[in-house]
Design a protein around this motif. Sequence first.
Motif, PDB file in Angstrom:
ATOM      1  N   VAL A  78       0.491  -0.986  -0.207  1.00  0.00           N
ATOM      2  CA  VAL A  78       0.108  -0.053  -0.018  1.00  0.00           C
ATOM      3  C   VAL A  78       0.831   1.072  -0.140  1.00  0.00           C
ATOM      4  O   VAL A  78       0.714   2.351  -0.501  1.00  0.00           O
ATOM      5  CB  VAL A  78      -1.140   0.018   1.171  1.00  0.00           C
ATOM      6  N   LYS A  79       2.295   1.388   0.948  1.00  0.00           N
ATOM      7  CA  LYS A  79       2.672   2.514   0.778  1.00  0.00           C
ATOM      8  C   LYS A  79       3.057   2.255  -0.298  1.00  0.00           C
ATOM      9  O   LYS A  79       3.357   3.746  -0.702  1.00  0.00           O
ATOM     10  CB  LYS A  79       3.692   1.976   1.984  1.00  0.00           C
ATOM     11  N   VAL A  80       3.766   1.513  -1.020  1.00  0.00           N
ATOM     12  CA  VAL A  80       4.404   2.064  -2.276  1.00  0.00           C
ATOM     13  C   VAL A  80       3.299   2.345  -3.368  1.00  0.00           C
ATOM     14  O   VAL A  80       3.960   3.241  -4.510  1.00  0.00           O
ATOM     15  CB  VAL A  80       5.088   0.395  -2.478  1.00  0.00           C
ATOM     16  N   ILE A  81       2.597   1.424  -3.404  1.00  0.00           N
ATOM     17  CA  ILE A  81       1.357   2.466  -4.265  1.00  0.00           C
ATOM     18  C   ILE A  81       1.059   3.807  -4.550  1.00  0.00           C
ATOM     19  O   ILE A  81       0.867   4.897  -4.582  1.00  0.00           O
ATOM     20  CB  ILE A  81      -0.169   1.251  -4.273  1.00  0.00           C
ATOM     21  N   THR A  82       1.055   4.155  -3.235  1.00  0.00           N
ATOM     22  CA  THR A  82       0.756   5.765  -2.507  1.00  0.00           C
ATOM     23  C   THR A  82       1.515   6.274  -2.746  1.00  0.00           C
ATOM     24  O   THR A  82       1.418   7.492  -3.975  1.00  0.00           O
ATOM     25  CB  THR A  82       0.549   5.356  -0.695  1.00  0.00           C
ATOM     26  N   ASP A  83       2.657   6.468  -2.669  1.00  0.00           N
ATOM     27  CA  ASP A  83       4.070   6.884  -2.906  1.00  0.00           C
ATOM     28  C   ASP A  83       4.106   6.802  -4.660  1.00  0.00           C
ATOM     29  O   ASP A  83       4.822   7.699  -5.125  1.00  0.00           O
ATOM     30  CB  ASP A  83       5.160   6.587  -2.134  1.00  0.00           C
ATOM     31  N   PHE A  84       4.461   5.713  -4.981  1.00  0.00           N
ATOM     32  CA  PHE A  84       4.000   6.082  -7.144  1.00  0.00           C
ATOM     33  C   PHE A  84       3.141   7.528  -7.612  1.00  0.00           C
ATOM     34  O   PHE A  84       3.845   7.996  -8.084  1.00  0.00           O
ATOM     35  CB  PHE A  84       3.381   4.792  -7.462  1.00  0.00           C
ATOM     36  N   TYR A 135      13.466   3.384 -14.245  1.00  0.00           N
ATOM     37  CA  TYR A 135      14.144   3.773 -13.086  1.00  0.00           C
ATOM     38  C   TYR A 135      13.496   4.216 -12.321  1.00  0.00           C
ATOM     39  O   TYR A 135      13.300   3.840 -10.887  1.00  0.00           O
ATOM     40  CB  TYR A 135      15.298   4.593 -13.550  1.00  0.00           C
ATOM     41  N   ASN A 136      12.817   5.493 -11.843  1.00  0.00           N
ATOM     42  CA  ASN A 136      11.571   6.473 -11.855  1.00  0.00           C
ATOM     43  C   ASN A 136      10.838   5.726 -10.463  1.00  0.00           C
ATOM     44  O   ASN A 136      10.239   5.680  -9.375  1.00  0.00           O
ATOM     45  CB  ASN A 136      11.482   7.496 -11.925  1.00  0.00           C
ATOM     46  N   ALA A 137      10.085   4.507 -12.039  1.00  0.00           N
ATOM     47  CA  ALA A 137       8.603   3.534 -11.785  1.00  0.00           C
ATOM     48  C   ALA A 137       9.201   3.053 -10.535  1.00  0.00           C
ATOM     49  O   ALA A 137       8.925   2.641  -9.008  1.00  0.00           O
ATOM     50  CB  ALA A 137       8.226   3.694 -12.460  1.00  0.00           C
ATOM     51  N   TYR A 138      10.681   2.126 -10.761  1.00  0.00           N
ATOM     52  CA  TYR A 138      11.134   0.745  -9.748  1.00  0.00           C
ATOM     53  C   TYR A 138      11.381   1.637  -8.281  1.00  0.00           C
ATOM     54  O   TYR A 138      11.212   0.926  -7.110  1.00  0.00           O
ATOM     55  CB  TYR A 138      12.235   0.089 -10.332  1.00  0.00           C
ATOM     56  N   MET A 139      11.898   2.719  -8.831  1.00  0.00           N
ATOM     57  CA  MET A 139      12.566   3.338  -7.243  1.00  0.00           C
ATOM     58  C   MET A 139      11.692   4.371  -6.688  1.00  0.00           C
ATOM     59  O   MET A 139      11.490   5.000  -5.744  1.00  0.00           O
ATOM     60  CB  MET A 139      13.959   3.481  -7.746  1.00  0.00           C
ATOM     61  N   CYS A 140      11.092   4.385  -7.024  1.00  0.00           N
ATOM     62  CA  CYS A 140      10.048   6.009  -6.482  1.00  0.00           C
ATOM     63  C   CYS A 140      10.443   7.505  -6.397  1.00  0.00           C
ATOM     64  O   CYS A 140      10.823   7.558  -5.402  1.00  0.00           O
ATOM     65  CB  CYS A 140       9.249   5.523  -5.656  1.00  0.00           C
ATOM     66  N   THR A 141      11.107   7.637  -7.386  1.00  0.00           N
ATOM     67  CA  THR A 141      11.318   8.358  -7.253  1.00  0.00           C
ATOM     68  C   THR A 141      11.235  10.149  -8.863  1.00  0.00           C
ATOM     69  O   THR A 141      10.876   9.341  -9.662  1.00  0.00           O
ATOM     70  CB  THR A 141      13.508   8.457  -7.172  1.00  0.00           C
ATOM     71  N   TYR A 142      11.311  10.799  -8.275  1.00  0.00           N
ATOM     72  CA  TYR A 142      11.613  12.306  -9.240  1.00  0.00           C
ATOM     73  C   TYR A 142      11.930  13.749  -8.646  1.00  0.00           C
ATOM     74  O   TYR A 142      11.491  14.254  -8.113  1.00  0.00           O
ATOM     75  CB  TYR A 142      10.101  12.269  -9.719  1.00  0.00           C
ATOM     76  N   ASN A 143      12.841  13.950  -9.577  1.00  0.00           N
ATOM     77  CA  ASN A 143      13.094  15.272  -9.432  1.00  0.00           C
ATOM     78  C   ASN A 143      13.856  15.720  -7.814  1.00  0.00           C
ATOM     79  O   ASN A 143      13.756  16.532  -6.565  1.00  0.00           O
ATOM     80  CB  ASN A 143      11.960  16.477  -9.322  1.00  0.00           C
ATOM     81  N   GLY A 144      14.171  14.941  -7.181  1.00  0.00           N
ATOM     82  CA  GLY A 144      15.371  15.000  -6.090  1.00  0.00           C
ATOM     83  C   GLY A 144      14.307  14.044  -5.237  1.00  0.00           C
ATOM     84  O   GLY A 144      15.055  13.634  -3.809  1.00  0.00           O
ATOM     85  N   ALA A 145      12.869  14.014  -5.174  1.00  0.00           N
ATOM     86  CA  ALA A 145      12.487  13.040  -4.147  1.00  0.00           C
ATOM     87  C   ALA A 145      11.850  12.114  -4.308  1.00  0.00           C
ATOM     88  O   ALA A 145      11.848  11.201  -5.103  1.00  0.00           O
ATOM     89  CB  ALA A 145      10.327  14.256  -4.043  1.00  0.00           C
ATOM     90  N   THR A 146      11.885  11.276  -2.854  1.00  0.00           N
ATOM     91  CA  THR A 146      12.204   9.662  -3.191  1.00  0.00           C
ATOM     92  C   THR A 146      11.144   9.235  -2.115  1.00  0.00           C
ATOM     93  O   THR A 146      10.690   9.685  -0.980  1.00  0.00           O
ATOM     94  CB  THR A 146      13.310   9.247  -2.600  1.00  0.00           C
ATOM     95  N   GLY A 147      10.519   8.253  -2.204  1.00  0.00           N
ATOM     96  CA  GLY A 147       9.330   7.719  -2.022  1.00  0.00           C
ATOM     97  C   GLY A 147      10.095   5.942  -1.348  1.00  0.00           C
ATOM     98  O   GLY A 147      10.729   5.392  -2.217  1.00  0.00           O
ATOM     99  N   THR A 148       8.563   5.220  -1.401  1.00  0.00           N
ATOM    100  CA  THR A 148       9.059   3.644  -0.978  1.00  0.00           C
ATOM    101  C   THR A 148       8.696   3.162  -2.576  1.00  0.00           C
ATOM    102  O   THR A 148       7.788   3.391  -2.788  1.00  0.00           O
ATOM    103  CB  THR A 148       7.865   3.620   0.217  1.00  0.00           C
ATOM    104  N   GLY A 149       9.446   2.454  -2.603  1.00  0.00           N
ATOM    105  CA  GLY A 149       9.661   2.213  -4.276  1.00  0.00           C
ATOM    106  C   GLY A 149       9.144   0.392  -4.476  1.00  0.00           C
ATOM    107  O   GLY A 149       9.425  -0.555  -2.936  1.00  0.00           O
TER     108      GLY A 149
END
Length: 358
Positions: free
Chosen positions: A37-43, A271-285
């Motif tokens: 759920v965390k990965v989906i929400t952060d995506f 890579y962004n989709a797998y790691m959950c990252t964009y423009n320096g912000a990161t989430g749980t991927g």
Amino acid sequence: MKHKLLPVLIGASIFALTSCSKSNKDDVQTNDAALEVKVITDFANVLANPDYVDLQTKAAILNTSVATFVATPTDANLLAAQTAWKNTRAPWEACEGFLFGPVEDNNYDPTMDSWPVDKNELDALLASNNPLGVSDISSLSETQKGFHAIEYIIFGLGGTQKAANITARQKTYLTSLTQSLYNTTQQLVNSWAASGGNYTKQVTTAGSGSTTFATRQALFVALVGSMADICDEVSASKMQTPLLAQDSLQDESAFSHNSIADFKNNITGIYNAYMCTYNGATGTGLNQIVAAKNASLDLKLQTQMKAAIASFSTITTTYEKAIYTQQSQVKAVQATINTLHDSLDGDLKTFVTTNIKD
């Protein structure tokens, strides 16, 4: 007394072990679900929505830059419009790393990014008396609007366009094209916004009320499928079509010579989709789900993604020239991307369907 107590003690022990085992299993399932759920929400909140908003913001800058150029048609203002065009391409190509949802369902992708455009078709349209207002753009074919029709006017053949060569009718067309592109990016943003189509809710409630994704597994399958698809498109279509035809006008961004940047941003989007990252912000991927259960697969995927991104540096000229002069480097990049594709479409998809059940 001793003989009577023994069965009772054994039974109690078995019950305790069974209960403990069930409790541990329940805990694991609860922890897995919470992570998914965390990965989906952060995506949705760390990657998808910010990428689309970034695209809209840069499309607005492009629109303003074109308006400035049309009002004051200097080479400096043309260069500013060209730079704004390239800057808008970056978030667009990155979001193609997870191309599912409204961007596909509502045809925002072909409306903005159909290629290659036919210069003869565009020249014929410009030579006609057809109206070219903003409202007229929607009725044009997909290859007569969007990024690459704009690119043709502001860069010209070979990227040699000069401000003085752009006619009044081309300026009218250009103004309408950039406004139309901005309008489409706004529609895309609105399709995910809570105040609009709220596709974000369809994603974040996957498996718990979403009418699009009945299970979390269905959402992850869609995500991984889109990651594999763009790999295939970059290697087998974007790179292969002009290479096979030996025709640089078949390139995605032939006029601006931005094709390699486009390809690289596509793979960076994966890579962004797998790691959950964009423009320096990161989430749980998704990488954290994979690493928790199969660390070697996670390492393999991250290594292959980084290798595919880095491989473009081996092409030392524009893609428009490389298809003629650096074919071995082009084929090596394609091979690196194909390897990543096979791992995404095989190993990662199998991992998702095996380990994400709900």
